[in-house]
Design a protein around this motif. Structure first.
Motif, PDB file in Angstrom:
ATOM      1  N   ARG A 197       0.823  -1.200   0.000  1.00 37.15           N
ATOM      2  CA  ARG A 197       0.000   0.000   0.000  1.00 37.15           C
ATOM      3  C   ARG A 197       0.866   1.262   0.000  1.00 37.15           C
ATOM      4  O   ARG A 197       0.534   2.264  -0.645  1.00 37.15           O
ATOM      5  CB  ARG A 197      -0.936   0.016   1.211  1.00 37.15           C
ATOM      6  CG  ARG A 197      -2.009  -1.044   1.133  1.00 37.15           C
ATOM      7  CD  ARG A 197      -3.242  -0.618   0.340  1.00 37.15           C
ATOM      8  NE  ARG A 197      -3.008   0.099  -0.876  1.00 37.15           N
ATOM      9  CZ  ARG A 197      -2.727  -0.481  -2.060  1.00 37.15           C
ATOM     10  NH1 ARG A 197      -2.649  -1.788  -2.175  1.00 37.15           N
ATOM     11  NH2 ARG A 197      -2.525   0.264  -3.135  1.00 37.15           N
ATOM     12  N   THR A 257      -7.907   3.415   5.989  1.00 34.86           N
ATOM     13  CA  THR A 257      -6.565   2.894   6.244  1.00 34.86           C
ATOM     14  C   THR A 257      -6.594   1.812   7.312  1.00 34.86           C
ATOM     15  O   THR A 257      -6.017   0.724   7.140  1.00 34.86           O
ATOM     16  CB  THR A 257      -5.623   4.031   6.673  1.00 34.86           C
ATOM     17  OG1 THR A 257      -5.561   5.013   5.625  1.00 34.86           O
ATOM     18  CG2 THR A 257      -4.227   3.503   6.954  1.00 34.86           C
ATOM     19  N   SER A 307      -8.475  -1.257   6.026  1.00 32.93           N
ATOM     20  CA  SER A 307      -7.734  -2.078   5.074  1.00 32.93           C
ATOM     21  C   SER A 307      -6.795  -3.034   5.799  1.00 32.93           C
ATOM     22  O   SER A 307      -6.632  -4.191   5.387  1.00 32.93           O
ATOM     23  CB  SER A 307      -6.948  -1.195   4.103  1.00 32.93           C
ATOM     24  OG  SER A 307      -5.899  -0.495   4.750  1.00 32.93           O
ATOM     25  N   ALA A 344      -3.615  -7.314  -2.016  1.00 29.91           N
ATOM     26  CA  ALA A 344      -2.998  -5.984  -2.018  1.00 29.91           C
ATOM     27  C   ALA A 344      -2.550  -5.555  -3.409  1.00 29.91           C
ATOM     28  O   ALA A 344      -2.623  -4.373  -3.753  1.00 29.91           O
ATOM     29  CB  ALA A 344      -1.809  -5.966  -1.063  1.00 29.91           C
ATOM     30  N   GLY A 351      -6.114  -2.227  -6.420  1.00 28.26           N
ATOM     31  CA  GLY A 351      -5.774  -2.200  -5.005  1.00 28.26           C
ATOM     32  C   GLY A 351      -5.695  -0.801  -4.417  1.00 28.26           C
ATOM     33  O   GLY A 351      -5.842  -0.640  -3.203  1.00 28.26           O
ATOM     34  N   ILE A 352      -5.465   0.217  -5.240  1.00 26.92           N
ATOM     35  CA  ILE A 352      -5.382   1.580  -4.710  1.00 26.92           C
ATOM     36  C   ILE A 352      -6.676   1.979  -4.015  1.00 26.92           C
ATOM     37  O   ILE A 352      -6.670   2.824  -3.108  1.00 26.92           O
ATOM     38  CB  ILE A 352      -5.059   2.573  -5.859  1.00 26.92           C
ATOM     39  CG1 ILE A 352      -4.741   3.960  -5.304  1.00 26.92           C
ATOM     40  CG2 ILE A 352      -6.182   2.623  -6.868  1.00 26.92           C
ATOM     41  CD1 ILE A 352      -3.502   4.023  -4.451  1.00 26.92           C
ATOM     42  N   GLN A 358      -8.162   0.384  -1.857  1.00 27.67           N
ATOM     43  CA  GLN A 358      -8.009   0.032  -0.450  1.00 27.67           C
ATOM     44  C   GLN A 358      -7.487   1.217   0.365  1.00 27.67           C
ATOM     45  O   GLN A 358      -7.637   1.243   1.589  1.00 27.67           O
ATOM     46  CB  GLN A 358      -7.063  -1.164  -0.313  1.00 27.67           C
ATOM     47  CG  GLN A 358      -7.564  -2.425  -0.986  1.00 27.67           C
ATOM     48  CD  GLN A 358      -6.449  -3.403  -1.307  1.00 27.67           C
ATOM     49  OE1 GLN A 358      -5.296  -3.192  -0.934  1.00 27.67           O
ATOM     50  NE2 GLN A 358      -6.779  -4.464  -2.031  1.00 27.67           N
ATOM     51  N   SER A 359      -6.868   2.194  -0.306  1.00 26.30           N
ATOM     52  CA  SER A 359      -6.301   3.365   0.366  1.00 26.30           C
ATOM     53  C   SER A 359      -7.136   4.614   0.167  1.00 26.30           C
ATOM     54  O   SER A 359      -6.701   5.710   0.514  1.00 26.30           O
ATOM     55  CB  SER A 359      -4.872   3.615  -0.145  1.00 26.30           C
ATOM     56  OG  SER A 359      -4.027   2.523   0.126  1.00 26.30           O
ATOM     57  N   SER A 405     -12.827  -1.191   1.742  1.00 21.48           N
ATOM     58  CA  SER A 405     -11.969  -1.773   2.786  1.00 21.48           C
ATOM     59  C   SER A 405     -12.764  -2.084   4.047  1.00 21.48           C
ATOM     60  O   SER A 405     -12.587  -3.140   4.665  1.00 21.48           O
ATOM     61  CB  SER A 405     -10.813  -0.822   3.104  1.00 21.48           C
ATOM     62  OG  SER A 405      -9.900  -0.762   2.038  1.00 21.48           O
TER      63      SER A 405
END
Length: 388
Positions: free
Chosen positions: A30, A114, A117, A145, A150-151, A153-154, A160
């Motif tokens: 991440r 955050t 996740s 991840a 996957g971005i 997730q942030s 998430s």
């Protein structure tokens, strides 16, 4: 085994130590994605922070947190985009975070995402470790991840948070903690419409356990009333919000469907998506995208078939199947389908098993290469014109 076989969970401290390599690896992936996004955004003169916290769905969530429900946008074509389409748990947490910290709603949403996740990564590890062992668990987390999307997730999105609640609810089912499973399923149902997948997993697993008990009593050691209470709790979140929307709009129990219709979103069995894919074959450049979509859908279906053949536990199969069906058969927002599939982590378990059988240097090289490609793609994706 597809028949439900539960056994007690390990002590929490031991579980965290066991999951530590997966969590550290997840955090590293991440971080790589965020660095790539910052560099790409800086080169384009855009704000990585804005992309993560204040665009597309993230902006709708912060509006719910700040203004409550009732905000809507009327488009020139007559469509009505209402914030009632967005389930309330993430906005509630954003409002709570802003109330107890100096953070804005948007930054509170980023903080929630955050932490969620990491909780999701731990939950995925716990499930995969229980089903296939520790090494496969680490690989499953890292594969989740490094997904191309996957971005997300942030981002201050709900994926998430939902995945964390879903994974731990499924783990609770696998360990015979039915009340916990039902409570987490209820919270998942307050997070996204696809919370129905978690409810279905809890219900099917509980019913299978009841049937098993008729042949071999006390299959998981849990009193029947706990399973019944878990089943009762599971749908309360989703049902409560949907019924509230119906009451709020004055359109009855199915009022939420009218809200989704305003976004041109619904369930049509995949007809609109098939037409969208077919339309890409009108020219050569877009035809390549069409081929890619067909290959992607075929891969998802193939992975689910492999999950069935390998005998994944029944709750995982039900959950992954419902998430996949809802993602692929929704009638709108075709570019967002990869993101909608993000919570379907059980589909990654066959690949995680295969990766776990490789020697560590080789598996690390594969994951490292994919992580770099995913980080670059994520930066490119978020700096594009459309929502993820």
């Amino acid at each position: 085994m597809t028949d439900l076989e539960t056994r007690p969970a390990p002590p929490r401290a031991d579980a965290l130590r066991r999951a530590a390599p997966a969590l550290l690896g997840f955090a590293a992936v991440r971080a790589l994605g965020l660095v790539a996004l910052a560099l790409w955004s800086g080169a384009r003169g855009t704000s990585a922070h804005t992309l993560l916290t204040a665009r597309w769905d993230a902006l709708w969530y912060t509006r719910v947190a700040g203004l409550g429900y009732g905000y809507e946008v009327r488009l020139p074509n007559g469509d009505v985009h209402s914030n009632l389409a967005f389930f309330p748990l993430l906005p509630w947490l954003e409002r709570l975070g802003a109330a107890v910290t100096p953070l804005s709603y948007a930054d509170a949403g980023l903080a929630v995402a955050t932490l969620a996740s990491l909780a999701a990564a731990w939950g995925i590890f716990a499930v995969a470790d229980r089903v296939h062992g520790r090494r496969a668990g680490v690989c499953a987390v890292l594969m989740w991840a490094v997904l191309p999307v996957g971005i997300v997730q942030s981002m201050a999105y709900s994926e998430s948070l939902f995945t964390a609640l879903a994974a731990w609810s499924l783990y609770a089912v696998l360990t015979g903690r039915w009340v916990t499973a039902g409570a987490l399923a209820s919270l998942a149902g307050l997070t996204r419409p696809v919370g129905a997948a978690v409810v279905a997993a809890v219900w099917v697993a509980a019913i299978a356990s009841f049937v098993h008990d008729r042949r071999a009593p006390a299959a998981d050691g849990a009193p029947a009333w706990r399973r019944a209470l878990g089943m009762l709790l599971a749908p309360l979140g989703a049902a409560g919000y949907v019924l509230w929307v119906g009451h709020h709009t004055g359109k009855g129990p199915l009022g939420y469907l009218d809200v989704q219709a305003g976004w041109r979103n619904g369930f049509d069995g995949g007809y609109a998506f098939a037409r969208f894919v077919g339309a890409t074959f009108t020219s050569f450049p877009s035809a390549l995208a069409g081929v890619g979509l067909i290959v992607g859908v075929a891969l998802v279906v193939w992975l689910y078939v492999v999950c069935v053949r390998q005998g994944q536990p029944l709750p995982l199969l039900v959950y992954a199947g419902v998430v996949t069906a809802l993602a692929l058969c929704a009638s709108s927002y075709f570019g967002s389908k990869p993101r909608l599939l993000l919570p379907a982590f059980p589909l990654l378990l066959p690949l995680a098993q295969a990766l776990a059988r490789l020697r560590t240097p080789r598996s690390a090289a594969i994951l490292g290469g994919v992580a770099v490609a995913s980080a670059v793609y994520g930066a490119f994706w978020l700096n594009g014109s459309g929502p993820p």
